[in-house]
Motif scaffolding. Structure first.
Motif, short mmCIF file in Angstrom:
data_model
loop_
_atom_site.label_atom_id
_atom_site.label_comp_id
_atom_site.label_asym_id
_atom_site.label_seq_id
_atom_site.Cartn_x
_atom_site.Cartn_y
_atom_site.Cartn_z
N GLU A 74 7.12 -17.78 54.94
CA GLU A 74 6.97 -18.88 55.89
C GLU A 74 7.86 -20.07 55.52
OE1 GLU A 74 3.04 -20.75 56.43
OE2 GLU A 74 2.39 -18.69 56.85
N GLY A 75 7.87 -20.39 54.24
CA GLY A 75 8.53 -21.62 53.81
C GLY A 75 10.05 -21.55 53.77
N LEU A 76 10.59 -20.37 53.48
CA LEU A 76 12.05 -20.28 53.32
C LEU A 76 12.79 -20.13 54.64
CD1 LEU A 76 12.78 -17.99 50.23
CD2 LEU A 76 12.34 -20.42 50.31
N ARG A 77 12.06 -19.67 55.67
CA ARG A 77 12.72 -19.33 56.92
C ARG A 77 13.51 -20.51 57.49
NH1 ARG A 77 11.89 -14.84 59.68
NH2 ARG A 77 9.91 -14.39 58.66
N GLY A 78 14.82 -20.30 57.64
CA GLY A 78 15.67 -21.30 58.30
C GLY A 78 16.02 -22.51 57.45
N ALA A 79 15.66 -22.50 56.13
CA ALA A 79 15.94 -23.69 55.31
C ALA A 79 17.45 -23.86 55.09
CB ALA A 79 15.23 -23.56 53.97
N ASP A 80 17.90 -25.12 55.02
CA ASP A 80 19.30 -25.40 54.69
C ASP A 80 19.48 -25.46 53.18
OD1 ASP A 80 20.48 -26.01 57.39
OD2 ASP A 80 18.80 -27.42 57.39
N VAL A 81 18.43 -25.92 52.48
CA VAL A 81 18.46 -25.99 51.02
C VAL A 81 17.19 -25.35 50.49
CG1 VAL A 81 18.48 -27.51 49.01
CG2 VAL A 81 19.68 -28.23 51.09
N VAL A 82 17.33 -24.43 49.54
CA VAL A 82 16.15 -23.90 48.84
C VAL A 82 16.24 -24.43 47.41
CG1 VAL A 82 14.98 -21.84 47.99
CG2 VAL A 82 16.07 -21.82 50.26
N TYR A 83 15.25 -25.21 47.01
CA TYR A 83 15.25 -25.80 45.67
C TYR A 83 14.11 -25.16 44.88
CZ TYR A 83 16.02 -29.37 42.08
OH TYR A 83 16.33 -30.02 40.90
N ALA A 84 14.45 -24.24 43.98
CA ALA A 84 13.43 -23.53 43.20
C ALA A 84 13.20 -24.25 41.87
CB ALA A 84 13.90 -22.10 42.95
N THR A 85 11.97 -24.12 41.34
CA THR A 85 11.68 -24.76 40.06
C THR A 85 10.92 -23.79 39.15
OG1 THR A 85 9.55 -25.61 40.82
CG2 THR A 85 11.45 -27.06 41.10
N ARG A 86 10.95 -24.10 37.87
CA ARG A 86 10.23 -23.32 36.87
C ARG A 86 8.80 -23.82 36.77
NH1 ARG A 86 9.23 -24.27 31.45
NH2 ARG A 86 10.04 -26.37 31.68
N ILE A 87 7.87 -22.93 36.48
CA ILE A 87 6.49 -23.36 36.24
C ILE A 87 6.46 -24.10 34.89
CG2 ILE A 87 4.13 -22.55 35.78
CD1 ILE A 87 4.82 -22.19 38.68
N GLN A 88 5.97 -25.34 34.90
CA GLN A 88 6.01 -26.20 33.71
C GLN A 88 4.77 -25.95 32.83
OE1 GLN A 88 8.77 -29.02 33.87
NE2 GLN A 88 9.40 -27.25 35.09
N ASP A 129 10.99 -9.66 36.07
CA ASP A 129 9.82 -9.82 36.93
C ASP A 129 9.35 -11.28 37.00
OD1 ASP A 129 9.19 -9.93 34.35
OD2 ASP A 129 7.36 -8.70 34.45
N ALA A 130 10.22 -12.22 36.61
CA ALA A 130 9.79 -13.63 36.59
C ALA A 130 9.70 -14.19 38.01
CB ALA A 130 10.80 -14.45 35.79
N ASN A 131 8.77 -15.15 38.20
CA ASN A 131 8.62 -15.79 39.51
C ASN A 131 9.64 -16.90 39.65
OD1 ASN A 131 6.34 -14.31 40.09
ND2 ASN A 131 5.01 -15.79 39.07
N ASP A 132 10.89 -16.55 39.69
CA ASP A 132 11.92 -17.60 39.68
C ASP A 132 13.09 -17.13 40.52
OD1 ASP A 132 13.31 -19.92 38.90
OD2 ASP A 132 12.42 -19.86 36.91
N LEU A 133 14.16 -17.87 40.50
CA LEU A 133 15.36 -17.51 41.26
C LEU A 133 15.96 -16.28 40.59
CD1 LEU A 133 16.77 -18.87 43.65
CD2 LEU A 133 18.03 -20.27 42.02
N SER A 134 16.01 -15.17 41.33
CA SER A 134 16.39 -13.89 40.71
C SER A 134 17.88 -13.85 40.35
CB SER A 134 16.05 -12.76 41.68
OG SER A 134 16.71 -11.60 41.31
N ILE A 135 18.17 -13.12 39.26
CA ILE A 135 19.58 -13.00 38.86
C ILE A 135 20.36 -12.07 39.79
CG2 ILE A 135 19.28 -13.60 36.42
CD1 ILE A 135 19.33 -10.57 35.85
N ASP A 136 19.65 -11.38 40.73
CA ASP A 136 20.43 -10.54 41.65
C ASP A 136 21.18 -11.38 42.69
OD1 ASP A 136 18.50 -11.17 43.56
OD2 ASP A 136 17.90 -9.11 43.98
N LEU A 137 21.03 -12.71 42.61
CA LEU A 137 21.78 -13.61 43.51
C LEU A 137 23.05 -14.14 42.84
CD1 LEU A 137 18.68 -15.51 44.85
CD2 LEU A 137 20.45 -14.57 46.33
N ASN A 138 23.31 -13.69 41.59
CA ASN A 138 24.38 -14.32 40.81
C ASN A 138 25.76 -14.32 41.46
OD1 ASN A 138 22.53 -15.00 38.95
ND2 ASN A 138 23.49 -13.94 37.23
N HIS A 139 26.04 -13.31 42.28
CA HIS A 139 27.37 -13.28 42.90
C HIS A 139 27.34 -13.73 44.35
CE1 HIS A 139 29.53 -11.63 39.50
NE2 HIS A 139 28.39 -11.00 39.23
#
Ligand code: NCD
Length: 426
Positions: free
Chosen positions: A301-315, A359-369
């Motif tokens: 729901e939240g990512l659909r159509g976003a211009d900027v996706v700002y991901a964060t680490r669980i603190q 398996d981390a809940n974060d920005l996946s490394i499969d986006l690296n390229h």
């Protein structure tokens, strides 16, 4: 003399025009404008005709006359914290002072890219006090100060500082002020860096006060958004920003949402597990400024159509006994999800560090390229932005352009081995 790229960027920012609208105003082709904006050392860069330069100067002069009466004090005074040259919170900025700072950061770019050198802070010493873990913030502040010609003394952790012996913040700050000319401080307690600042007259920069703020990170994040958007012909006004992850303790998103709310008509989708939602005082502030906020626990729901996706680490280090429920592996931002929900010109950001385990809940490394992944352009921007902050707080920003000399060494055209994939993105 500023470079033509800086003049053009500054003009578009001040006039709040996209590249398309700006080229139309100048009566030139968009393609020509793009080539004038490319870095001077890129093969395709072209010099802007003198007539166009004069026309831009004229437009800006007219604009300045129209806004006469605006604050013309030095930028360091305009952003001061209770009259002192500190950076403690993004609340010190308004849109004009923020964009003036971006202009100084643009001037720093050739130094940050190792083409030029300056020594405007020759003899100055930075005290860097980090009482919490840090790699990029500590090193980039230090490198920024060194690239202005200064030197750095630093201490990390409580164990090796006198605070372990019970020394107060007041005493530590006053003692350090006798040794150094500016302080950068990170500390686990909210409000603690302001306490350091109250005990000294030298500039103090908040590099993160617990779950409070991280103003320099937010400034470099917004600078990154503006530069990426400029290339794509988009404006920050009216944009859709999705923030994902630990929005309760993540100080970077606290500062960034406040800065973004200085712009007009934004839509925020805030995606967090139930116990890690954005604090209510920030939601109120953003809503008061007329922006739309949607809160959800669903990435779809939240990512659909976003211009900027700002991901964060669980603190996790800040958890006060919270159990996070509902933060399942489905929270991972994978390439397949981005392809399905986002646009070709969405940008993916993260203050880093990200959890790169499979398996981390974060920005996946499969986006690296994926060229939409802006995280290293974002970290690179930390240098010119932090140089600009030091220059402004120490009052040397006007000496930089005329003091620049060519660097005496050669650095690689692409800093990272994969950066060539992003060639032409500038
Ligand atoms: C962040 C921080 O320390 O707040 N890192 C940074 O400074 N870029 C984010 C984090 O630690 O997750």
């Amino acid at each position: 003399m500023s470079q033509q790229q800086d003049i053009l960027r500054d003009a578009m920012r001040r006039l709040n025009l996209t590249r398309d609208a700006f080229s139309e105003r100048l009566g030139i082709r968009r393609r020509a404008l793009d080539t004038w904006l490319l870095p001077a050392d890129s093969g395709e860069s072209r010099a802007m005709p003198e007539m166009v330069g004069k026309f831009v100067a004229e437009i800006l002069q007219r604009e300045a006359q129209a806004t006469a009466g605006a604050d013309d004090r030095p930028l360091g005074q305009r952003i001061a914290a209770e009259g002192r040259p500190h950076l403690l919170s993004v609340a010190q900025f308004d849109r004009d002072s923020l964009e003036a700072l971006f202009q100084v950061a643009d001037v720093m770019q050739p130094i940050a890219r190792r083409q030029k050198v300056t020594r405007v802070l020759e003899g100055a010493v930075l005290g860097s006090l980090f009482f919490e873990a840090s790699t990029r913030t500590r090193v980039s502040f230090g490198a920024a100060f060194c690239r202005l010609g200064g030197t750095v003394c630093d201490t990390t952790g409580f164990t090796f500082s006198s605070m372990a012996k019970g020394e107060s913040i007041y005493d530590t700050s006053r003692v350090m002020s006798g040794y150094v000319d500016a302080l950068v401080v990170r500390h686990p307690e909210q409000g603690s860096v302001a306490e350091f600042a109250r005990a000294t007259n030298i500039p103090v920069i908040n590099a993160g006060d617990g779950p409070g703020e991280h103003p320099s990170q937010a400034v470099l994040d917004l600078y990154t958004i503006q530069r990426e958007f400029s290339r794509m012909g988009k404006l920050v006004d009216g944009t859709h920003v999705a923030m994902v992850g630990d929005l309760k303790y993540g100080r970077t998103v606290h500062s960034l949402i406040r800065l973004l709310s200085l712009y007009r008509g934004l839509k925020f989708t805030l995606i967090a597990p139930p116990s890690l939602e954005m604090p209510a005082y920030l939601l109120d502030l953003v809503a008061r400024n007329g922006h739309v906020i949607e809160q959800t626990q669903s990435l779809e729901e939240g990512l659909r159509g976003a211009d900027v996706v700002y991901a964060t680490r669980i603190q996790k280090e800040r958890f006060a006994g919270e159990e996070i429920e509902g933060y399942t592996p489905e929270f991972q931002i994978r390439k397949a999800l981005v392809d399905a929900l986002c646009k070709p010109d969405t940008i993916l950001m993260h203050p880093l560090p990200r959890d790169g385990r499979p398996d981390a809940n974060d920005l996946s490394i499969d986006l690296n390229h994926d060229p939409r992944l802006a995280i290293f352009r974002q970290t690179d921007n930390g240098i010119p932005v932090r140089m600009a902050l030091f220059a402004v707080l120490m009052g040397v920003e006007h000496q930089v352009a005329r003091s620049m000399r060519d660097a005496g060494w050669r650095s690689p055209a692409h800093i990272g081995p994969d950066d060539a994939d992003f060639d032409g993105l500038d």
